[in-house]
Motif scaffolding. Sequence first.
Motif, PDB file in Angstrom:
ATOM      1  N   GLU A   1       0.817  -1.198   0.000  1.00  0.00           N
ATOM      2  CA  GLU A   1       0.000   0.000   0.000  1.00  0.00           C
ATOM      3  C   GLU A   1       0.856   1.255   0.000  1.00  0.00           C
ATOM      4  OE1 GLU A   1      -1.994  -1.348   3.969  1.00  0.00           O
ATOM      5  OE2 GLU A   1      -1.675   0.807   4.184  1.00  0.00           O
ATOM      6  N   LEU A   2       0.304   2.290  -0.600  1.00  0.00           N
ATOM      7  CA  LEU A   2       0.981   3.599  -0.657  1.00  0.00           C
ATOM      8  C   LEU A   2      -0.049   4.664  -0.299  1.00  0.00           C
ATOM      9  CD1 LEU A   2       3.035   3.383  -4.005  1.00  0.00           C
ATOM     10  CD2 LEU A   2       3.970   3.418  -1.683  1.00  0.00           C
ATOM     11  N   ASP A   3       0.448   5.781   0.233  1.00  0.00           N
ATOM     12  CA  ASP A   3      -0.532   6.835   0.548  1.00  0.00           C
ATOM     13  C   ASP A   3      -0.412   8.035  -0.391  1.00  0.00           C
ATOM     14  OD1 ASP A   3       1.642   8.223   1.448  1.00  0.00           O
ATOM     15  OD2 ASP A   3       0.849   8.605   3.469  1.00  0.00           O
ATOM     16  N   LEU A   4       0.162   7.810  -1.571  1.00  0.00           N
ATOM     17  CA  LEU A   4       0.311   8.924  -2.521  1.00  0.00           C
ATOM     18  C   LEU A   4      -1.029   9.256  -3.185  1.00  0.00           C
ATOM     19  CD1 LEU A   4       0.313   7.785  -5.734  1.00  0.00           C
ATOM     20  CD2 LEU A   4       2.352   6.664  -4.842  1.00  0.00           C
ATOM     21  N   ASP A   5      -1.102  10.477  -3.702  1.00  0.00           N
ATOM     22  CA  ASP A   5      -2.321  10.945  -4.368  1.00  0.00           C
ATOM     23  C   ASP A   5      -2.066  11.167  -5.856  1.00  0.00           C
ATOM     24  OD1 ASP A   5      -4.664  12.054  -5.228  1.00  0.00           O
ATOM     25  OD2 ASP A   5      -4.541  13.851  -3.983  1.00  0.00           O
ATOM     26  N   PRO A   6      -2.539  10.250  -6.705  1.00  0.00           N
ATOM     27  CA  PRO A   6      -2.292  10.408  -8.144  1.00  0.00           C
ATOM     28  C   PRO A   6      -3.229  11.421  -8.810  1.00  0.00           C
ATOM     29  CG  PRO A   6      -3.541   8.414  -7.781  1.00  0.00           C
ATOM     30  CD  PRO A   6      -3.319   9.034  -6.410  1.00  0.00           C
ATOM     31  N   PHE A   7      -3.941  12.204  -8.006  1.00  0.00           N
ATOM     32  CA  PHE A   7      -4.799  13.257  -8.550  1.00  0.00           C
ATOM     33  C   PHE A   7      -4.421  14.619  -7.966  1.00  0.00           C
ATOM     34  CE2 PHE A   7      -7.130   9.259  -8.850  1.00  0.00           C
ATOM     35  CZ  PHE A   7      -7.473   9.250 -10.197  1.00  0.00           C
ATOM     36  N   SER A   8      -3.140  14.744  -7.573  1.00  0.00           N
ATOM     37  CA  SER A   8      -2.650  16.017  -7.028  1.00  0.00           C
ATOM     38  C   SER A   8      -1.849  16.750  -8.109  1.00  0.00           C
ATOM     39  CB  SER A   8      -1.755  15.753  -5.814  1.00  0.00           C
ATOM     40  OG  SER A   8      -0.596  15.037  -6.208  1.00  0.00           O
ATOM     41  N   THR A   9      -1.752  18.068  -7.986  1.00  0.00           N
ATOM     42  CA  THR A   9      -1.011  18.828  -9.002  1.00  0.00           C
ATOM     43  C   THR A   9       0.480  18.455  -8.990  1.00  0.00           C
ATOM     44  OG1 THR A   9      -0.946  20.675  -7.464  1.00  0.00           O
ATOM     45  CG2 THR A   9      -2.592  20.786  -9.192  1.00  0.00           C
ATOM     46  N   ASP A  10       1.022  18.126  -7.824  1.00  0.00           N
ATOM     47  CA  ASP A  10       2.427  17.670  -7.768  1.00  0.00           C
ATOM     48  C   ASP A  10       2.617  16.432  -8.628  1.00  0.00           C
ATOM     49  OD1 ASP A  10       3.270  19.662  -6.135  1.00  0.00           O
ATOM     50  OD2 ASP A  10       3.369  18.445  -4.294  1.00  0.00           O
ATOM     51  N   PHE A  11       1.689  15.516  -8.514  1.00  0.00           N
ATOM     52  CA  PHE A  11       1.756  14.299  -9.325  1.00  0.00           C
ATOM     53  C   PHE A  11       1.634  14.642 -10.807  1.00  0.00           C
ATOM     54  CE2 PHE A  11      -0.375  10.823 -11.576  1.00  0.00           C
ATOM     55  CZ  PHE A  11       0.501   9.779 -11.348  1.00  0.00           C
ATOM     56  N   PHE A  12       0.665  15.482 -11.156  1.00  0.00           N
ATOM     57  CA  PHE A  12       0.468  15.835 -12.571  1.00  0.00           C
ATOM     58  C   PHE A  12       1.707  16.520 -13.156  1.00  0.00           C
ATOM     59  CE2 PHE A  12      -4.283  16.353 -11.386  1.00  0.00           C
ATOM     60  CZ  PHE A  12      -4.527  15.005 -11.616  1.00  0.00           C
ATOM     61  N   ASP A  13       2.428  17.294 -12.328  1.00  0.00           N
ATOM     62  CA  ASP A  13       3.619  17.994 -12.829  1.00  0.00           C
ATOM     63  C   ASP A  13       4.677  17.014 -13.333  1.00  0.00           C
ATOM     64  OD1 ASP A  13       2.932  20.679 -12.620  1.00  0.00           O
ATOM     65  OD2 ASP A  13       3.411  20.734 -10.473  1.00  0.00           O
ATOM     66  N   ASP A  14       4.786  15.861 -12.665  1.00  0.00           N
ATOM     67  CA  ASP A  14       5.749  14.844 -13.089  1.00  0.00           C
ATOM     68  C   ASP A  14       5.300  13.463 -12.590  1.00  0.00           C
ATOM     69  OD1 ASP A  14       7.891  13.427 -14.002  1.00  0.00           O
ATOM     70  OD2 ASP A  14       9.330  14.206 -12.527  1.00  0.00           O
ATOM     71  N   PRO A  15       4.427  12.823 -13.351  1.00  0.00           N
ATOM     72  CA  PRO A  15       3.886  11.537 -12.889  1.00  0.00           C
ATOM     73  C   PRO A  15       4.851  10.365 -13.059  1.00  0.00           C
ATOM     74  CG  PRO A  15       2.986  12.065 -15.057  1.00  0.00           C
ATOM     75  CD  PRO A  15       3.828  13.258 -14.628  1.00  0.00           C
ATOM     76  N   TYR A  16       5.929  10.573 -13.831  1.00  0.00           N
ATOM     77  CA  TYR A  16       6.719   9.424 -14.294  1.00  0.00           C
ATOM     78  C   TYR A  16       7.461   8.663 -13.196  1.00  0.00           C
ATOM     79  CZ  TYR A  16       5.047  11.381 -18.580  1.00  0.00           C
ATOM     80  OH  TYR A  16       4.210  11.861 -19.539  1.00  0.00           O
ATOM     81  N   PRO A  17       8.106   9.346 -12.229  1.00  0.00           N
ATOM     82  CA  PRO A  17       8.753   8.575 -11.154  1.00  0.00           C
ATOM     83  C   PRO A  17       7.741   7.739 -10.353  1.00  0.00           C
ATOM     84  CG  PRO A  17       9.519  10.867 -11.142  1.00  0.00           C
ATOM     85  CD  PRO A  17       8.370  10.797 -12.104  1.00  0.00           C
ATOM     86  N   THR A  18       6.552   8.282 -10.153  1.00  0.00           N
ATOM     87  CA  THR A  18       5.520   7.538  -9.417  1.00  0.00           C
ATOM     88  C   THR A  18       4.975   6.383 -10.256  1.00  0.00           C
ATOM     89  OG1 THR A  18       4.959   9.599  -8.300  1.00  0.00           O
ATOM     90  CG2 THR A  18       3.393   7.777  -8.063  1.00  0.00           C
ATOM     91  N   HIS A  19       4.796   6.611 -11.561  1.00  0.00           N
ATOM     92  CA  HIS A  19       4.387   5.507 -12.455  1.00  0.00           C
ATOM     93  C   HIS A  19       5.378   4.341 -12.316  1.00  0.00           C
ATOM     94  CE1 HIS A  19       1.901   8.075 -15.537  1.00  0.00           C
ATOM     95  NE2 HIS A  19       1.224   7.818 -14.443  1.00  0.00           N
ATOM     96  N   GLU A  20       6.675   4.684 -12.330  1.00  0.00           N
ATOM     97  CA  GLU A  20       7.696   3.639 -12.249  1.00  0.00           C
ATOM     98  C   GLU A  20       7.617   2.896 -10.916  1.00  0.00           C
ATOM     99  OE1 GLU A  20      11.793   4.300 -13.843  1.00  0.00           O
ATOM    100  OE2 GLU A  20      12.405   3.945 -11.799  1.00  0.00           O
ATOM    101  N   ARG A  21       7.430   3.669  -9.855  1.00  0.00           N
ATOM    102  CA  ARG A  21       7.318   3.072  -8.525  1.00  0.00           C
ATOM    103  C   ARG A  21       6.115   2.133  -8.464  1.00  0.00           C
ATOM    104  NH1 ARG A  21       6.341   6.954  -3.681  1.00  0.00           N
ATOM    105  NH2 ARG A  21       6.488   5.390  -2.025  1.00  0.00           N
TER     106      ARG A  21
END
Length: 400
Positions: free
Chosen positions: A10-30
């Motif tokens: 489990e992760l507590d990240l938010d894939p609908f946050s502006t930080d995520f939208f600015d650079d989704p790629y490292p999180t996609h990889e994770r």
Amino acid sequence: MTSTDRQMPELDLDPFSTDFFDDPYPTHERLRDIAPVVWLSKWDVYAIARYKEVHDVLHDHRNFCSSRGAGLTDFAKEKPWRPPSLILEADPPAHTRIRAVFDRILSPAVVRALREKFTRVAEDRTDELLARGSVDAIRDIAEAFPLSVFPEAVGLKKEGREHLLPYAGVVFNAFGPPNQLRQQAIERSAPHQAYVLEQCQRENLSTEGFGACIYSRVESGDIAEAEAPLLVRTLLSAGLDTTVNGLGAALYCLARFPDQWRLLRDDPGRARNAFEEAIRYESPVQTFFRTTTQEVTIGGFKVGAGKKVLMFLGAANRDPRKWEHPDSYDIGRRTSGHVGFGSGIHMCSGQFLARLEGEVMLSTLAKRVRAIEISGEIKRRYNNTLRGLESLPITLKRAS
Ligand code: OVV
């Protein structure tokens, strides 16, 4: 201990946050690397980011249904923000009948007949852009071109078209969680909804065009009278902002990667694949949800019944398990199999129209423009589902 007994990461990240939208790629990889499925505690969703599992889920409508919504809202538990789509938010057998009708309205043969008209519009647009030199690739090309061909092809009247992109913005924000993007979009949606509802009526559609074509299927007995306006609504919801962001993605790629622009200029016949590769590379539609109809197993992990599964189309389209050099924009790549248009029974019904728009605009630019240079500040546009820019200032140099 069998693999199905493994503890779900489990992760507590938010894939609908502006930080995520600015650079989704490292999180996609994770997300791809941790496990085939990861529980995101923030929204209680099961995230899938690898190509294989995204593809599998898209092809398993019995275990992963659409009738409970293609967004985070579970229609079995919460009232949808608008009446459900008859095509996107439906399962077989109801979906099958409607989809067959819709596919004929947007068939390759019908779309092919629009090429000459679209080409003239693209040529006029390009000459106007070249006369100005400095333009915004988003406003003046990615938005302007689809706006000058799509509403016309549907058969919409001229007045009120300024509601179309804001309405689609609401639709695609509404697939997301109840964050500010979604709540604010819905709060401000009344005038856009009123416009769309009105344009979906038979008397407001020209006698030619996709709208009239839908109503003609009432006459032939293929659909009920009450279904026609909702199918026109699907066109207006899904047919414009998607192609805007697809074309925007292609222009952003070609502006950033001049070697690829050169290849396209050398052979404008590559325009269709340059567009397709931009759909893979940027994935203008980043995500869709499904709902599990029973307990299922995904990559060895159990997911309970009635759970929301979040498919990261953009991550699947860059999964190194599937693609060579996934983070390179390569207009010569074999793009087939990408899930930027989805896959399976819900795969984009308007894909032929989208490709025609992309191909025609890009090939026209390739023939008449020598160079595209980024000339100002790039601004991102934030949406819960759509990935794209708000502004891309460029200068265009005429080909001699
Ligand atoms: C694929 C898609 C996106 C948004 C809306 C719809 C479909 C619809 O059917 O309304």
